[in-house]
Design an enzyme around this catalytic site. Structure first.
Site, PDB file in Angstrom:
ATOM      1  N   GLU A  41       0.771  -1.349   0.102  1.00 31.11           N
ATOM      2  CA  GLU A  41      -1.041  -0.232  -0.184  1.00 31.11           C
ATOM      3  C   GLU A  41       0.885   1.341  -0.245  1.00 31.11           C
ATOM      4  OE1 GLU A  41      -1.555   3.279   1.626  1.00 31.11           O
ATOM      5  OE2 GLU A  41      -2.093   1.590   3.303  1.00 31.11           O
ATOM      6  N   CYS A 101      -2.489   7.698   5.073  1.00 32.89           N
ATOM      7  CA  CYS A 101      -2.483   7.328   3.498  1.00 32.89           C
ATOM      8  C   CYS A 101      -3.493   7.818   2.671  1.00 32.89           C
ATOM      9  CB  CYS A 101      -2.896   6.228   3.379  1.00 32.89           C
ATOM     10  SG  CYS A 101      -1.771   5.089   5.218  1.00 32.89           S
TER      11      CYS A 101
END
Lengths: 526, 526
Positions: free
Chosen positions: B264, B301
């Site tokens: 990720e 994120c």
């Protein structure tokens, strides 16, 4: 059937912009067959990928029912391909008519099974977590998930299944079911077959009003690399050699945007023959095993290439029985000259190895494949010698004798990943060798008891996959309905009003599908 | 809490064979914290991977209930970590105590949710196709499928979530749930935190009698490469930078046996502010958006790094409102010096670009991050300029003004893959901009309406994933229960007697799980 045109299929049109013409070959005589095929130019490869990309937004947004109608229409068109079609396939592959008729039914049946999956709706993986506005310390928003197609998929057909693993084969069927347009790279071994099947798909696409570009096909030897590297392509399906599959994986991994490759490659499919089974029915096992080894000239991914037994007078006698049967088997014509040449080279490696003994089979020569039997020293498996790990594609198998149960485990642990493993045994064997299942689970995608690995059922439970080098990604299967999962990815909607949600996630559950609602499976409306 | 030992965790033992000692740093002062951490030697990395491999056969064969008990025990141990633990995490990360307490609860809650998934049993993906002995032309054998853990998983923790995406975070939880032992590479930014959490996991493993080696942890800067290349490792979980994640992907793809990497990485999380919403509630949106941008010093994120609106007096006023709010936001301490330095470099790139205007924020200097606001020309998106595609990790965002609805679509089409996209709108907006959902689905893993992307719920429906470069594989999620799927692969049993089948596939359905039986979901015994 009209004459073979040999043009590439791009966005619902035919295109022959290049000057390089290819020919299909009669697999039995080696003669060129009538008709030219035009190798796709770099511009045509680009256009095919772009046509698939253009079709993607419309195609993926169609209801599952519409896509199911398309797959059903393809199935009907395939079933309608008659004896003249079968004759074309037989000429290009040297496979018998009965086999091709059966494979046609398998291929249309596969399309219909994916249509059923689409109507069942479980492929959506629909999940709903309803809002918890009163939750402390923070409320939970409404969250809903389903799965959509990845985007355009490049499919590379197999030499050995001109229908079931090719133009309208399992990779194409599962990609189309997932909502992914396809660019199919026709195999050079059966280009006329590919044209017949592509025409069938296009007819079905037109009848069911699919977007142009939902299916595209390109011809040519060097066109695969440009296809896999094309930015529009989002995944790759491949069935073929380890070398070819690995090359595609490496290309895909090196892209600016890496993409997944599902390559089904090399497997030697070990068969373990246990003592009580030999005691009870050595003759039957010898006959059935031999039949599996030479079936279809040994040209199956699941061909049993390794047979392991425990040293005993019964096992020695069994080896002799199989040797006698193999010696009786006739030579057969292979799919093409390349396959025959590879088979010869594979046999040479086995013949040249000092720890491998040749037990049966006439010397390989001429234009047909001679069935062969070998026996290898178990040390080759235990020490990880590459000679036994490489698939020899054709009607041959290698016996290995182990000293005892412990050496059997050691030998199996030495194996690389496989599509299948088979245990031949009696109840008393299964008690004594209870550890085998757990061990083999770690090595293979499918374990068979008292059967033979050739013959891969198309159904929900099938796994035609396995750890590397059997495939490039053990999490997928290229046969059976789970194959659709390879081409889907999840999307989540947070705090969406009902009117804007896709059908599978609406409160009323208009598709009547099963969903995971607040942690529980449910078909109810909310 | 005992003193920090700083040794690596290998097979249930502690090991400090190397001479290279590392120090953890107070994130606020930059001073070394007490205690040495021993970088793992190549031999220790090898031993950790082998310990995981040794644990795998026993661990994966445990019942789901036993694994659930292990996860529950980890959760209890995490919850029992007290204020002294929270103080350690706060010193290493400069994150406030309230945040760490919340993250501790999120991390233990995540473990318990995966325990629930194990007890629910749907992760098995159990499928049964019963034999059809009378089928023509060939009988169908009995075929059954379930899923098993892939093997040892290497997990790389994130800098920004010292608990929820680290030692006992989502990747570890989902891998352990799947039956995969873990080798965790501790993040250099919070090694003391990692030791506390690893101790908690080991205590839970001992209490629930898990095999030694089910969880291992190594310290050190250069040890990740050897871990990813180790033949025993079968998958990788990673949360971090695009550069770091891509490097791991490339290593994994180049192995003799390539393995999947779930990285990720980078996302700018576009927020689209529609006209009617600005008309109705510009002030609220400005305030909430600003709060989301600076929350946790922008170190999420899912931080909104791009805000798009349609040219209008209202949008101009809105930009001014956000600029005024950003100018008021205090500077904050970042996770570590590296993060602060990256933030400074990211800002420099934006400041230096001729098509980007600086709207608000004090000059970046000193040891804290100053919130910033920029405005970029839409041509940068439409023409694919890299400057707007790269995540600037920290409390900053970039506004883009588009001329009209068509240019909005063009701008969004220019975006790379994202974790999230957010639409702020009123019902009239959703009617006018109906095409947005379908467009954004192709770009992101999660679409939010009238919310803000920071705050990722841990539940069944969450997708914390998305097309490259948001992640390396859009088919996975690193938050939510679907994360377990990344570490499972299917295995098929053909013609197995009931007594030899694994529990999830036995006729009696002893686990009372839902299975797909002959194409229909069922909890019945057969």
């Amino acid at each position: 059937m009209t004459q073979i045109l040999g043009h590439n299929y791009i966005g619902g049109q035919r295109s022959a912009a290049g000057g390089l013409k290819l020919h299909s070959v009669d697999a039995t005589t080696g003669d060129n067959l009538p008709g030219d095929f035009y190798q796709a130019t770099p511009e045509e490869v680009d256009a095919a990928a772009k046509a698939a990309a253009s079709a993607y937004p419309a195609y993926r947004s169609l209801s599952a029912e519409r896509r199911a109608q398309f797959l059903d229409a393809i199935a009907d068109e395939l079933d309608a391909l008659g004896d003249d079609f079968v004759a074309v396939v037989c000429r290009e592959t040297a496979l018998p008519a009965g086999r091709i008729q059966g494979e046609r039914g398998r291929t249309s049946g596969q399309m219909r099974l994916f249509a059923k999956v689409l109507r069942r709706g479980d492929f959506y993986g629909a999940r709903i977590d309803q809002a918890l506005p009163e939750r402390q310390p923070l409320p939970r928003p409404d969250l809903r998930q389903y799965r959509i197609g990845l985007g355009p998929v490049a499919v590379f057909g197999a030499s050995n299944f001109p229908l079931a693993f090719s133009t309208a084969g399992g990779d194409t069927a599962s990609a189309l079911a997932a909502g992914c347009p396809v660019v199919f790279k026709a195999h050079s071994g059966h280009m006329a077959t590919a044209e017949w099947v592509a025409d069938a798909i296009i007819r079905a696409a037109e009848k069911t009003e699919m977007p142009a570009g939902v299916f595209n096909m390109i011809f040519g030897g060097g066109v695969g690399e440009a296809l896999v590297k094309h930015p529009a392509i989002q995944a790759v399906g491949f069935t073929g050699s380890l070398k070819g599959g690995r090359a595609l994986c490496d290309m895909a991994a090196a892209r600016a945007q890496p993409i997944p490759v599902f390559a089904e490659m090399s497997s030697i499919n070990p068969v373990i023959v246990l003592p009580q089974a030999l005691q009870a029915r050595a003759e039957t096992v010898a006959r059935d095993l031999t039949a599996s080894v030479v079936q279809g000239c040994g040209q199956f991914c699941t061909n049993p290439g390794l047979v392991i037994g425990i040293r005993s007078p019964q096992f020695s006698a069994f080896v002799q029985q199989v040797a006698a049967l193999i010696a009786e088997q006739p030579a057969q014509t292979m799919l093409n000259a390349g396959t025959l040449s590879s088979y010869g080279k594979g046999l040479q490696k086995l013949l040249a190895h000092s720890a491998i003994e040749h037990l049966a089979g006439s010397a390989q020569q001429g234009n047909q494949a001679q069935p062969q039997l070998f026996k290898a020293d178990v040390s080759l498996l235990i020490n990880g010698d590459e000679v036994l790990q490489e698939e020899v594609f054709g009607p041959t198998t290698v016996f290995v004798e182990v000293a005892d149960q412990a050496q059997l485990s050691a030998a199996l642990n030495g194996l690389h990943g496989q599509l299948t493993a088979t245990i031949i045994g009696e109840p008393a064997d299964f008690e004594q060798f209870g550890e085998l299942t757990a061990l083999l689970e770690q090595k293979v995608g499918r374990i068979l008891l008292n059967g033979y690995p050739t013959g891969v059922e198309v159904c929900d439970s099938m796994v035609h996959g396995g750890p590397y080098p059997a495939t490039s990604d053990a999490r997928g299967t290229s046969v059976g309905t789970l194959a659709i999962d390879r081409f889907l990815r999840p999307v989540c909607f947070q705090n969406y009003p009902d009117s804007l949600l896709p059908e599978p996630l609406k409160n009323a559950n208009p598709l009547r599908i099963q969903r995971l609602v607040d942690g529980k499976p449910s078909r109810e409306a909310l």
